[in-house]
Motif scaffolding. Structure first.
Motif, short mmCIF file in Angstrom:
data_model
loop_
_atom_site.label_atom_id
_atom_site.label_comp_id
_atom_site.label_asym_id
_atom_site.label_seq_id
_atom_site.Cartn_x
_atom_site.Cartn_y
_atom_site.Cartn_z
N ARG A 1 0.83 -1.20 0.00
CA ARG A 1 0.00 0.00 0.00
C ARG A 1 0.86 1.26 0.00
O ARG A 1 0.54 2.25 -0.64
CB ARG A 1 -0.90 -0.02 1.24
N GLU B 1 3.85 1.60 -1.32
CA GLU B 1 4.40 1.80 -2.67
C GLU B 1 3.33 2.37 -3.60
O GLU B 1 3.63 3.19 -4.46
CB GLU B 1 4.94 0.47 -3.21
N ALA B 2 2.09 1.92 -3.43
CA ALA B 2 1.02 2.41 -4.29
C ALA B 2 0.70 3.87 -4.02
O ALA B 2 0.26 4.59 -4.93
CB ALA B 2 -0.24 1.56 -4.09
#
Length: 326
Positions: A141, A143-144
């Motif tokens: 999450r 990284e997103a």
């Protein structure tokens, strides 16, 4: 909310220097031995900076940028806690942009020590803090949403720099690097002392290189008067006419003639006047309104602005720089 209230809110101003400068002690640089004071940017009264061509400026900028970036990288490489995930050097790319300001555009308010050091440090703190907050999310999450963290960090850093009078454009990149660069993410809070060390080293090189034929810095904290709270006898360069009775007794308005100061003085006299303000009345949807026509006069070594005009430090410095170049 009524329309006049909205209009008044749109005109809100905040200057931290108006509240902070009186607590800042005046610079001790003028009291140091002359050779040391010279390389700290101080010049004796009456000193006139020699005119040099842009090729010389470019040559000194090349030397300064090369030396500044080299010193920052070499010193950083010898500090183990500043190493990245693979043990390599953590290169803070924003120092490249900072070097352009500090060795070429040295007269810009954005390049002065307060901005160059504090702007970078504040932005690194904000960038690391935002990264740490987002790192509580699951790795996937995080990284997103890394793009969101980077945007928040850069926006917050810009706002903090603007409020604290430390705007330094490369520092916006520092806030981004703290979020997006894996090496910066790996060292975490150690990025802050790395940025502080790099900024100070860059300043040391700038003082040595820029004061050979030019002058740096233009000021250390602010071009405005400082230290009034402590009772320091600082040089006052602003004379203000505050009442209508004083206005009637004052010298003729600036548009009736302003004597050109001695061009050999080598410094700018910055004065304020209210006698140059002309007013007219117009009728609009909100009723009669009075408009002030403000006049700013810039001559060789003299700047005259209306007392009612608010000037930020960088705007004042810009006017003084224009006056010196006439």
């Amino acid at each position: 909310m009524t329309r006049p209230a909205i209009l008044s809110a749109a005109a809100w101003q905040f200057s931290i220097d108006a509240h902070l400068n009186r607590f800042v002690p005046p610079s001790v640089v003028p009291h140091l031995p002359r050779p040391i004071a010279h390389f700290l940017g101080d010049r004796q009264p009456g000193h006139i900076n020699p005119k040099i061509g842009n090729l010389i400026v470019i040559a000194w900028a090349f030397i300064g940028v090369f030396c500044g970036v080299s010193v920052v990288n070499v010193v950083g490489a010898h500090v183990p806690v500043f190493r990245g995930v693979d043990g390599g050097i953590t290169t803070i790319g924003s120092f490249g942009a900072a070097a352009v300001l500090e060795f070429y555009a040295i007269e810009s308010p954005l390049a002065q020590p307060r901005n160059a050091v504090l702007g970078q440090v504040l932005s690194s703190i904000i960038g690391v803090a935002v990264t740490k907050l987002f790192s509580f999310l699951p790795a996937a999450r995080f990284e997103a949403l890394r793009w969101l963290a980077a945007s928040i960090a850069c926006a917050a850093a810009t706002s903090v720099m603007a409020l604290t009078g430390t705007v330094h454009p490369p520092a916006g990149a520092t806030a981004l690097i703290a979020v997006t660069d894996d090496n910066a993410y790996h060292i975490g809070w150690w990025l802050v002392p790395a940025v502080l060390l790099g900024s100070v080293l860059m300043q040391v090189i700038a003082l040595l290189i820029n004061n050979v034929q030019r002058r740096y810095p233009t000021y250390w904290w602010s071009p405005e008067t400082v230290g009034s709270f402590w009772g320091f006898d600082t040089k006052k360069t602003v004379a203000v006419t505050t009442t209508r009775e004083d206005e009637e007794k004052a010298t003729p308005p600036v548009d009736e003639g302003l004597e050109d100061p001695d061009p050999e003085m080598g410094h700018v006299t910055f004065t304020r006047t209210v006698s140059s303000v002309q007013q007219r009345t117009t009728v609009g949807s909100l009723g009669p309104q009075r408009h002030e026509h403000l006049r700013v006069v810039i001559t060789r070594n003299a700047v005259v602005v209306p007392d009612s005009m608010f000037l930020r430090p960088e705007e004042r410095l810009m006017l003084e720089t224009l006056s010196e170049r006439l």
